[in-house]
Design a protein around this motif. Structure first.
Motif, PDB file in Angstrom:
ATOM      1  N   ALA A  39       1.314 -17.369   7.941  1.00 63.09           N
ATOM      2  CA  ALA A  39       1.960 -16.875   9.168  1.00 63.09           C
ATOM      3  C   ALA A  39       2.426 -15.439   8.986  1.00 63.09           C
ATOM      4  O   ALA A  39       2.390 -14.639   9.928  1.00 63.09           O
ATOM      5  N   ALA A  40       2.846 -15.092   7.790  1.00 63.00           N
ATOM      6  CA  ALA A  40       3.316 -13.734   7.519  1.00 63.00           C
ATOM      7  C   ALA A  40       2.168 -12.788   7.188  1.00 63.00           C
ATOM      8  O   ALA A  40       2.406 -11.631   6.874  1.00 63.00           O
ATOM      9  N   ALA A  41       0.959 -13.286   7.265  1.00 66.17           N
ATOM     10  CA  ALA A  41      -0.209 -12.430   7.056  1.00 66.17           C
ATOM     11  C   ALA A  41      -0.680 -11.799   8.359  1.00 66.17           C
ATOM     12  O   ALA A  41      -1.605 -10.982   8.349  1.00 66.17           O
ATOM     13  N   SER A  42      -0.066 -12.163   9.455  1.00 68.41           N
ATOM     14  CA  SER A  42      -0.467 -11.621  10.757  1.00 68.41           C
ATOM     15  C   SER A  42       0.226 -10.292  11.024  1.00 68.41           C
ATOM     16  O   SER A  42       1.456 -10.208  10.929  1.00 68.41           O
ATOM     17  N   PRO A  43      -0.516  -9.259  11.382  1.00 70.82           N
ATOM     18  CA  PRO A  43       0.113  -7.971  11.693  1.00 70.82           C
ATOM     19  C   PRO A  43       1.141  -8.070  12.826  1.00 70.82           C
ATOM     20  O   PRO A  43       2.068  -7.271  12.874  1.00 70.82           O
ATOM     21  N   SER A  44       0.979  -9.043  13.696  1.00 70.95           N
ATOM     22  CA  SER A  44       1.879  -9.155  14.844  1.00 70.95           C
ATOM     23  C   SER A  44       3.305  -9.486  14.435  1.00 70.95           C
ATOM     24  O   SER A  44       4.238  -9.286  15.212  1.00 70.95           O
ATOM     25  N   LEU A  45       3.496  -9.988  13.193  1.00 68.56           N
ATOM     26  CA  LEU A  45       4.848 -10.303  12.738  1.00 68.56           C
ATOM     27  C   LEU A  45       5.665  -9.035  12.470  1.00 68.56           C
ATOM     28  O   LEU A  45       6.883  -9.049  12.553  1.00 68.56           O
ATOM     29  N   TYR A  46       4.972  -7.953  12.160  1.00 65.37           N
ATOM     30  CA  TYR A  46       5.628  -6.762  11.629  1.00 65.37           C
ATOM     31  C   TYR A  46       5.960  -5.763  12.722  1.00 65.37           C
ATOM     32  O   TYR A  46       5.107  -5.379  13.517  1.00 65.37           O
ATOM     33  N   ARG A  47       7.219  -5.339  12.712  1.00 64.48           N
ATOM     34  CA  ARG A  47       7.699  -4.424  13.742  1.00 64.48           C
ATOM     35  C   ARG A  47       7.546  -2.967  13.345  1.00 64.48           C
ATOM     36  O   ARG A  47       7.319  -2.109  14.178  1.00 64.48           O
ATOM     37  N   TYR A  48       7.698  -2.693  12.045  1.00 68.83           N
ATOM     38  CA  TYR A  48       7.705  -1.309  11.580  1.00 68.83           C
ATOM     39  C   TYR A  48       6.528  -1.063  10.649  1.00 68.83           C
ATOM     40  O   TYR A  48       6.225  -1.896   9.790  1.00 68.83           O
ATOM     41  N   TRP A  49       5.911   0.104  10.799  1.00 68.51           N
ATOM     42  CA  TRP A  49       4.728   0.448  10.016  1.00 68.51           C
ATOM     43  C   TRP A  49       4.844   1.865   9.462  1.00 68.51           C
ATOM     44  O   TRP A  49       5.394   2.758  10.117  1.00 68.51           O
ATOM     45  N   GLY A  50       4.306   2.058   8.274  1.00 71.93           N
ATOM     46  CA  GLY A  50       4.177   3.393   7.733  1.00 71.93           C
ATOM     47  C   GLY A  50       2.911   4.056   8.252  1.00 71.93           C
ATOM     48  O   GLY A  50       2.108   3.437   8.955  1.00 71.93           O
ATOM     49  N   GLN A  51       2.727   5.319   7.884  1.00 70.52           N
ATOM     50  CA  GLN A  51       1.584   6.097   8.363  1.00 70.52           C
ATOM     51  C   GLN A  51       0.309   5.792   7.584  1.00 70.52           C
ATOM     52  O   GLN A  51      -0.786   6.060   8.064  1.00 70.52           O
ATOM     53  N   GLY A  52       0.460   5.252   6.399  1.00 70.44           N
ATOM     54  CA  GLY A  52      -0.715   4.899   5.607  1.00 70.44           C
ATOM     55  C   GLY A  52      -1.023   5.916   4.524  1.00 70.44           C
ATOM     56  O   GLY A  52      -0.689   7.091   4.644  1.00 70.44           O
ATOM     57  N   THR A  53      -1.672   5.435   3.479  1.00 72.74           N
ATOM     58  CA  THR A  53      -2.125   6.293   2.392  1.00 72.74           C
ATOM     59  C   THR A  53      -3.543   5.869   2.011  1.00 72.74           C
ATOM     60  O   THR A  53      -3.837   4.678   1.931  1.00 72.74           O
ATOM     61  N   GLN A  54      -4.401   6.834   1.782  1.00 70.99           N
ATOM     62  CA  GLN A  54      -5.813   6.546   1.555  1.00 70.99           C
ATOM     63  C   GLN A  54      -6.079   6.196   0.097  1.00 70.99           C
ATOM     64  O   GLN A  54      -5.597   6.875  -0.818  1.00 70.99           O
ATOM     65  N   VAL A  55      -6.842   5.138  -0.099  1.00 77.86           N
ATOM     66  CA  VAL A  55      -7.323   4.741  -1.421  1.00 77.86           C
ATOM     67  C   VAL A  55      -8.847   4.758  -1.374  1.00 77.86           C
ATOM     68  O   VAL A  55      -9.446   4.099  -0.525  1.00 77.86           O
ATOM     69  N   THR A  56      -9.452   5.498  -2.284  1.00 76.19           N
ATOM     70  CA  THR A  56     -10.906   5.587  -2.356  1.00 76.19           C
ATOM     71  C   THR A  56     -11.361   5.198  -3.751  1.00 76.19           C
ATOM     72  O   THR A  56     -10.918   5.787  -4.735  1.00 76.19           O
ATOM     73  N   VAL A  57     -12.227   4.205  -3.832  1.00 76.45           N
ATOM     74  CA  VAL A  57     -12.738   3.711  -5.106  1.00 76.45           C
ATOM     75  C   VAL A  57     -14.234   3.977  -5.154  1.00 76.45           C
ATOM     76  O   VAL A  57     -14.992   3.483  -4.316  1.00 76.45           O
ATOM     77  N   SER A  58     -14.652   4.744  -6.134  1.00 78.17           N
ATOM     78  CA  SER A  58     -16.062   5.086  -6.281  1.00 78.17           C
ATOM     79  C   SER A  58     -16.718   4.221  -7.350  1.00 78.17           C
ATOM     80  O   SER A  58     -16.073   3.819  -8.320  1.00 78.17           O
ATOM     81  N   SER A  59     -17.995   3.967  -7.154  1.00 83.46           N
ATOM     82  CA  SER A  59     -18.722   3.113  -8.101  1.00 83.46           C
ATOM     83  C   SER A  59     -19.299   3.916  -9.249  1.00 83.46           C
ATOM     84  O   SER A  59     -19.318   5.128  -9.244  1.00 83.46           O
TER      85      SER A  59
END
Length: 127
Positions: free
Chosen positions: A107-127
């Motif tokens: 139930a807590a895996a649903s984005p709809s539960l969350y009221r506040y969000w950060g702007q995000g940070t990019q993660v890039t993994v190369s092979s």
């Protein structure tokens, strides 16, 4: 209001590690659950992990279980995501989120539960 600011993203080769941080400020006393989500280009937002702010109990998506660890430092009001054994498919923008409603497990895996969000940070993994 709660403000969330992520840091720690970057580029890494497959098999490497990164640690993301999410600093919370404002009315942090209203937080019950915090989570990490990710979104790759052209894909929907995906749940990664969440943690009960008070008890520290955790829950993970199957895709990251055993490789990622979510934790929090209540004194610093900071959420972490330790990511080990990274794979190219982990490439995404990672965002932290805070919920003012108590919930557990799927139930807590649903984005709809969350009221506040950060702007995000990019993660890039190369092979």
């Amino acid at each position: 209001q709660v403000q969330l600011v992520e840091s720690g993203g970057g580029s890494v080769q497959a098999g490497g590690s990164l640690r993301l941080s999410c600093a919370a400020s404002g009315r942090t006393g209203s937080i019950y659950v915090m989570g990490w989500f990710r979104q790759a280009p052209g894909k929907e937002r995906e749940f990664v992990a969440h943690i009960s702010w008070s008890s520290g109990s955790t829950y993970y998506a199957d895709s990251v279980k055993g490789r990622f660890t979510i934790s929090r430092d209540m004194a610093k009001n900071t959420l972490y995501l330790q990511m080990n054994s990274l794979k190219p498919e982990d490439t995404a923008a990672y965002s932290c989120a805070a919920a003012r409603t108590w919930s557990l497990g799927t139930a807590a895996a649903s984005p709809s539960l969350y009221r506040y969000w950060g702007q995000g940070t990019q993660v890039t993994v190369s092979s």
